[in-house]
Design a protein around this motif. Structure first.
Motif, PDB file in Angstrom:
ATOM      1  N   SER A   1       5.244  -3.401  -3.700  1.00  0.00           N
ATOM      2  CA  SER A   1       5.350  -2.333  -2.691  1.00  0.00           C
ATOM      3  C   SER A   1       6.413  -2.703  -1.673  1.00  0.00           C
ATOM      4  O   SER A   1       6.820  -3.852  -1.563  1.00  0.00           O
ATOM      5  CB  SER A   1       4.026  -2.179  -1.939  1.00  0.00           C
ATOM      6  OG  SER A   1       3.051  -1.646  -2.778  1.00  0.00           O
ATOM      7  N   ASP A   2       6.787  -1.709  -0.902  1.00  0.00           N
ATOM      8  CA  ASP A   2       7.734  -1.949   0.179  1.00  0.00           C
ATOM      9  C   ASP A   2       7.421  -0.932   1.271  1.00  0.00           C
ATOM     10  O   ASP A   2       6.896   0.155   0.995  1.00  0.00           O
ATOM     11  CB  ASP A   2       9.162  -1.740  -0.359  1.00  0.00           C
ATOM     12  CG  ASP A   2      10.191  -2.424   0.506  1.00  0.00           C
ATOM     13  OD1 ASP A   2       9.803  -3.062   1.514  1.00  0.00           O
ATOM     14  OD2 ASP A   2      11.392  -2.309   0.192  1.00  0.00           O
ATOM     15  N   GLY A   3       7.715  -1.293   2.512  1.00  0.00           N
ATOM     16  CA  GLY A   3       7.561  -0.324   3.599  1.00  0.00           C
ATOM     17  C   GLY A   3       6.118  -0.030   3.973  1.00  0.00           C
ATOM     18  O   GLY A   3       5.835   1.032   4.528  1.00  0.00           O
ATOM     19  N   LEU A   4       5.176  -0.952   3.669  1.00  0.00           N
ATOM     20  CA  LEU A   4       3.781  -0.747   4.091  1.00  0.00           C
ATOM     21  C   LEU A   4       3.311  -1.906   4.947  1.00  0.00           C
ATOM     22  O   LEU A   4       3.707  -3.054   4.736  1.00  0.00           O
ATOM     23  CB  LEU A   4       2.840  -0.666   2.881  1.00  0.00           C
ATOM     24  CG  LEU A   4       2.641   0.744   2.322  1.00  0.00           C
ATOM     25  CD1 LEU A   4       3.547   0.945   1.132  1.00  0.00           C
ATOM     26  CD2 LEU A   4       1.194   0.983   1.932  1.00  0.00           C
ATOM     27  N   GLU A   5       2.466  -1.608   5.901  1.00  0.00           N
ATOM     28  CA  GLU A   5       1.798  -2.651   6.680  1.00  0.00           C
ATOM     29  C   GLU A   5       0.325  -2.303   6.739  1.00  0.00           C
ATOM     30  O   GLU A   5      -0.031  -1.181   7.121  1.00  0.00           O
ATOM     31  CB  GLU A   5       2.360  -2.715   8.107  1.00  0.00           C
ATOM     32  CG  GLU A   5       3.510  -3.696   8.208  1.00  0.00           C
ATOM     33  CD  GLU A   5       4.152  -3.674   9.581  1.00  0.00           C
ATOM     34  OE1 GLU A   5       3.487  -3.310  10.567  1.00  0.00           O
ATOM     35  OE2 GLU A   5       5.361  -4.017   9.638  1.00  0.00           O
ATOM     36  N   LYS A   6      -0.503  -3.231   6.366  1.00  0.00           N
ATOM     37  CA  LYS A   6      -1.962  -3.044   6.402  1.00  0.00           C
ATOM     38  C   LYS A   6      -2.386  -1.694   5.838  1.00  0.00           C
ATOM     39  O   LYS A   6      -3.159  -0.950   6.441  1.00  0.00           O
ATOM     40  CB  LYS A   6      -2.475  -3.215   7.842  1.00  0.00           C
ATOM     41  CG  LYS A   6      -2.256  -4.622   8.391  1.00  0.00           C
ATOM     42  CD  LYS A   6      -2.820  -4.747   9.768  1.00  0.00           C
ATOM     43  CE  LYS A   6      -2.467  -6.061  10.432  1.00  0.00           C
ATOM     44  NZ  LYS A   6      -3.022  -7.250   9.827  1.00  0.00           N
ATOM     45  N   GLY A   7      -1.826  -1.368   4.675  1.00  0.00           N
ATOM     46  CA  GLY A   7      -2.241  -0.164   3.957  1.00  0.00           C
ATOM     47  C   GLY A   7      -1.591   1.125   4.416  1.00  0.00           C
ATOM     48  O   GLY A   7      -1.835   2.180   3.837  1.00  0.00           O
ATOM     49  N   THR A   8      -0.744   1.064   5.457  1.00  0.00           N
ATOM     50  CA  THR A   8      -0.140   2.285   5.997  1.00  0.00           C
ATOM     51  C   THR A   8       1.379   2.239   5.803  1.00  0.00           C
ATOM     52  O   THR A   8       1.998   1.183   6.001  1.00  0.00           O
ATOM     53  CB  THR A   8      -0.451   2.387   7.512  1.00  0.00           C
ATOM     54  OG1 THR A   8      -1.866   2.372   7.663  1.00  0.00           O
ATOM     55  CG2 THR A   8       0.098   3.660   8.126  1.00  0.00           C
ATOM     56  N   ILE A   9       1.954   3.387   5.448  1.00  0.00           N
ATOM     57  CA  ILE A   9       3.411   3.442   5.273  1.00  0.00           C
ATOM     58  C   ILE A   9       4.089   3.369   6.640  1.00  0.00           C
ATOM     59  O   ILE A   9       3.774   4.151   7.537  1.00  0.00           O
ATOM     60  CB  ILE A   9       3.826   4.737   4.540  1.00  0.00           C
ATOM     61  CG1 ILE A   9       3.316   4.670   3.090  1.00  0.00           C
ATOM     62  CG2 ILE A   9       5.341   4.947   4.584  1.00  0.00           C
ATOM     63  CD1 ILE A   9       3.596   5.904   2.256  1.00  0.00           C
ATOM     64  N   VAL A  10       5.008   2.405   6.787  1.00  0.00           N
ATOM     65  CA  VAL A  10       5.753   2.299   8.047  1.00  0.00           C
ATOM     66  C   VAL A  10       7.241   2.560   7.814  1.00  0.00           C
ATOM     67  O   VAL A  10       8.007   2.705   8.761  1.00  0.00           O
ATOM     68  CB  VAL A  10       5.543   0.913   8.726  1.00  0.00           C
ATOM     69  CG1 VAL A  10       4.117   0.753   9.212  1.00  0.00           C
ATOM     70  CG2 VAL A  10       5.926  -0.242   7.796  1.00  0.00           C
ATOM     71  N   ASP A  11       7.672   2.586   6.545  1.00  0.00           N
ATOM     72  CA  ASP A  11       9.052   2.933   6.219  1.00  0.00           C
ATOM     73  C   ASP A  11       9.001   3.836   4.987  1.00  0.00           C
ATOM     74  O   ASP A  11       8.815   3.354   3.855  1.00  0.00           O
ATOM     75  CB  ASP A  11       9.851   1.645   5.939  1.00  0.00           C
ATOM     76  CG  ASP A  11      11.321   1.927   5.658  1.00  0.00           C
ATOM     77  OD1 ASP A  11      11.626   2.989   5.066  1.00  0.00           O
ATOM     78  OD2 ASP A  11      12.156   1.079   6.014  1.00  0.00           O
ATOM     79  N   LEU A  12       9.128   5.136   5.237  1.00  0.00           N
ATOM     80  CA  LEU A  12       8.917   6.114   4.156  1.00  0.00           C
ATOM     81  C   LEU A  12       9.926   5.941   3.030  1.00  0.00           C
ATOM     82  O   LEU A  12       9.576   5.997   1.854  1.00  0.00           O
ATOM     83  CB  LEU A  12       8.978   7.538   4.731  1.00  0.00           C
ATOM     84  CG  LEU A  12       8.798   8.658   3.704  1.00  0.00           C
ATOM     85  CD1 LEU A  12       7.465   8.536   2.977  1.00  0.00           C
ATOM     86  CD2 LEU A  12       8.895  10.018   4.369  1.00  0.00           C
ATOM     87  N   HIS A  13      11.196   5.706   3.401  1.00  0.00           N
ATOM     88  CA  HIS A  13      12.229   5.624   2.380  1.00  0.00           C
ATOM     89  C   HIS A  13      11.930   4.485   1.395  1.00  0.00           C
ATOM     90  O   HIS A  13      11.934   4.663   0.178  1.00  0.00           O
ATOM     91  CB  HIS A  13      13.587   5.418   3.052  1.00  0.00           C
ATOM     92  CG  HIS A  13      14.688   5.253   2.063  1.00  0.00           C
ATOM     93  ND1 HIS A  13      15.122   6.298   1.278  1.00  0.00           N
ATOM     94  CD2 HIS A  13      15.386   4.153   1.692  1.00  0.00           C
ATOM     95  CE1 HIS A  13      16.061   5.848   0.471  1.00  0.00           C
ATOM     96  NE2 HIS A  13      16.244   4.549   0.701  1.00  0.00           N
ATOM     97  N   ARG A  14      11.593   3.312   1.978  1.00  0.00           N
ATOM     98  CA  ARG A  14      11.348   2.148   1.111  1.00  0.00           C
ATOM     99  C   ARG A  14      10.056   2.315   0.310  1.00  0.00           C
ATOM    100  O   ARG A  14       9.991   1.960  -0.876  1.00  0.00           O
ATOM    101  CB  ARG A  14      11.297   0.874   1.957  1.00  0.00           C
ATOM    102  CG  ARG A  14      12.686   0.573   2.518  1.00  0.00           C
ATOM    103  CD  ARG A  14      12.622  -0.397   3.637  1.00  0.00           C
ATOM    104  NE  ARG A  14      12.337  -1.731   3.142  1.00  0.00           N
ATOM    105  CZ  ARG A  14      12.761  -2.826   3.726  1.00  0.00           C
ATOM    106  NH1 ARG A  14      13.503  -2.742   4.818  1.00  0.00           N
ATOM    107  NH2 ARG A  14      12.456  -4.006   3.244  1.00  0.00           N
ATOM    108  N   ALA A  15       9.038   2.857   0.951  1.00  0.00           N
ATOM    109  CA  ALA A  15       7.774   3.062   0.234  1.00  0.00           C
ATOM    110  C   ALA A  15       7.982   4.044  -0.917  1.00  0.00           C
ATOM    111  O   ALA A  15       7.501   3.824  -2.041  1.00  0.00           O
ATOM    112  CB  ALA A  15       6.699   3.583   1.192  1.00  0.00           C
ATOM    113  N   ALA A  16       8.730   5.130  -0.640  1.00  0.00           N
ATOM    114  CA  ALA A  16       8.946   6.165  -1.662  1.00  0.00           C
ATOM    115  C   ALA A  16       9.739   5.609  -2.844  1.00  0.00           C
ATOM    116  O   ALA A  16       9.494   5.981  -3.997  1.00  0.00           O
ATOM    117  CB  ALA A  16       9.676   7.361  -1.044  1.00  0.00           C
ATOM    118  N   GLU A  17      10.677   4.701  -2.563  1.00  0.00           N
ATOM    119  CA  GLU A  17      11.445   4.101  -3.657  1.00  0.00           C
ATOM    120  C   GLU A  17      10.542   3.305  -4.591  1.00  0.00           C
ATOM    121  O   GLU A  17      10.672   3.355  -5.813  1.00  0.00           O
ATOM    122  CB  GLU A  17      12.555   3.186  -3.095  1.00  0.00           C
ATOM    123  CG  GLU A  17      13.781   3.944  -2.619  1.00  0.00           C
ATOM    124  CD  GLU A  17      14.317   4.899  -3.692  1.00  0.00           C
ATOM    125  OE1 GLU A  17      14.661   4.443  -4.787  1.00  0.00           O
ATOM    126  OE2 GLU A  17      14.360   6.128  -3.429  1.00  0.00           O
TER     127      GLU A  17
END
Ligand SMILES: Nc1ncnc2c1ncn2[C@@H]1O[C@H](COP(=O)(O)OP(=O)(O)OP(=O)(O)O)[C@@H](O)[C@H]1O
Ligand SMILES: [Mg+2]
Length: 412
Positions: free
Chosen positions: A40-56
């Motif tokens: 995963s990328d762009g998540l902290e403690k189960g929550t998306i904090v960087d949408l672009h990286r999480a979506a990738e």
């Protein structure tokens, strides 16, 4: 090939994102067709904090699953977690007017719907409403009230809600890959569906899914989910403790934790080689120091779980104890230490219930994603998740029908 009857689960975890594709088999069982697991990328403690990286990462996981299943994914059941998720106890009631009136499914639906009134503001969205007990004319029990006679029906529910923006970010991360979010399911409920036996779900058990950034709790009793909670602590903290304790980079600490970590000590003579500080020669430290660090953190997690249960009014653990799952519960000795501290039956839950699953996926870290595939057939008695709150009543009525075919269970 396009999706037809296939089901897809997507678990956007703090450390890994997983997409699984399954197809219903001849006897209603599910066969795994494909999987895509990426960091995963762009998540902290189960929550998306960087949408672009999480979506990738979500896109990569979906594409990998499509390739391995040989089909194009159009919709999925998606897991939700994060510190923003809250569960509130509420009550709703309905008067049963008319002579010889029996409780109908729509009465239950009305009482359940009324229990949700005013729970959330514009910043939150209801994910599930979990009916936990009913009262007919003031007598509370966990039975199914449909068909019984009475004048007033009351229902107690746990209303589970998440922050709108976090849910929108999660949905956007999936939709950017061209996949529609069919349903959102709270992760520990999904994990429970994958790892619990029917008797555990009935007799009462706590599922504790300890992932990288969160510890997700769900209590199952009388074949219902009666309590859920998300704690913002997970395996990443174990790694941070090792990195701090031995002054080493996070990646080295993670490797040491996964390859040599244990929650209970082995031989006191055992030594551990750790990299030197600032490029100096490697050092050796007693292995029990690593165990001490991990043990302290496991104890803290268990203490927090106990405190959260107590806060919700659960003084005792349920009859079947605790089933731990999630990647962090794989630490050797974890179950032994937890059983000792909790003084209750404890086991590590591996996902089950789906055919053709390779051994690598029969792993506690994949409990949530497997459970998302099983959600379709397991709208636990009366549990529901409205996508459109205006359709709440229709939705509940449909779900409550499953109560009619359910087994009646005694009082909590
Ligand atoms: N053998 C092991 N011993 C100890 N910890 C382990 C082991 N294997 C994996 N882990 C830990 O499990 C965690 C990842 O678990 P999991 O894949 O369930 O998390 P996630 O679903 O990505 O995160 P979350 O559910 O918190 O959003 C990491 O902290 C990892 O270090
Ligand atoms: Mg997880």
């Amino acid at each position: 090939m396009v999706m037809n009857r296939e089901v897809v689960g997507i678990d956007v975890g703090t450390t890994k994102t997983c997409t699984l594709v399954a197809r219903p088999g001849s006897q209603g069982s599910l066969e795994l067709l494909g999987c895509g697991v990426v960091p995963s990328d762009g998540l902290e403690k189960g929550t998306i904090v960087d949408l672009h990286r999480a979506a990738e990462a979500v896109r990569a996981s979906i594409r990998e699953a499509e390739k391995s299943a040989g089909l194009s994914i159009s919709s999925a059941v998606v897991g939700v977690t994060g510190g923003n998720v809250m569960a509130i106890s509420r009550q709703g009631s309905v008067e049963l007017r008319g002579a010889n009136r029996t409780v109908r499914p729509d009465d239950v639906a009305t009482a359940v719907r009324r229990s949700t009134v005013g729970v959330v503001n514009g910043q939150q969205r209801i994910l599930h409403v979990l009916p936990t007990s009913y009262a007919l004319d003031g007598r509370w029990a966990s039975y199914d009230p449909v068909g019984l006679r009475g004048e007033q029906l009351e229902v107690e529910t746990q209303v589970v809600a998440g922050e709108v923006h976090s849910i929108q970010n999660l949905t956007a991360a999936v939709e950017r890959a061209g996949v529609r979010v069919k349903e959102l399911v709270l992760e520990p409920i999904a994990s429970g569906l994958a790892v619990l036996t029917p008797s555990e779900k009935t007799d009462g058990v706590l599922v504790a899914d300890i992932g990288g950034g969160t510890t997700n709790l769900a209590m199952f009793l009388g074949n219902r989910v009666t309590f859920v909670s998300v704690l913002p602590i997970g395996g990443n903290q174990f790694t941070n403790d090792i990195a701090m304790g031995f002054t080493m980079p996070h990646v080295t600490a993670e490797r040491i934790k996964v390859t040599q970590g244990r929650a209970v000590a082995g031989s006191y003579q055992e030594m551990l080689e750790v990299p030197g500080i600032g490029g100096s020669a490697p050092r050796t430290v007693p292995h029990w120091e690593l165990v001490r660090i991990l043990r302290e953190r496991v104890e803290e997690v268990l203490h927090l779980v106990g405190a959260r249960l107590k806060q919700a009014g659960w003084i005792h653990l349920p009859a079947s104890g605790v089933v731990f799952t999630g990647g962090a519960a794989k630490m050797p000795g974890f179950d032994q230490l937890a059983a000792q501290i909790l003084d209750a039956p404890v086991r590590i839950g591996r996902p089950n219930g789906i055919y053709d699953v390779p051994d690598e996926l029969r792993d506690p870290a994949f409990a949530t994603c497997m459970g998302l595939l099983l959600w379709r057939d397991n709208h636990m008695n009366g549990t529901y998740l409205p996508h459109d709150q205006d359709n709440l009543l229709a939705d509940v009525t449909q779900r409550v029908r499953s109560l009619l075919s359910g087994v009646l269970h005694g009082k909590n």
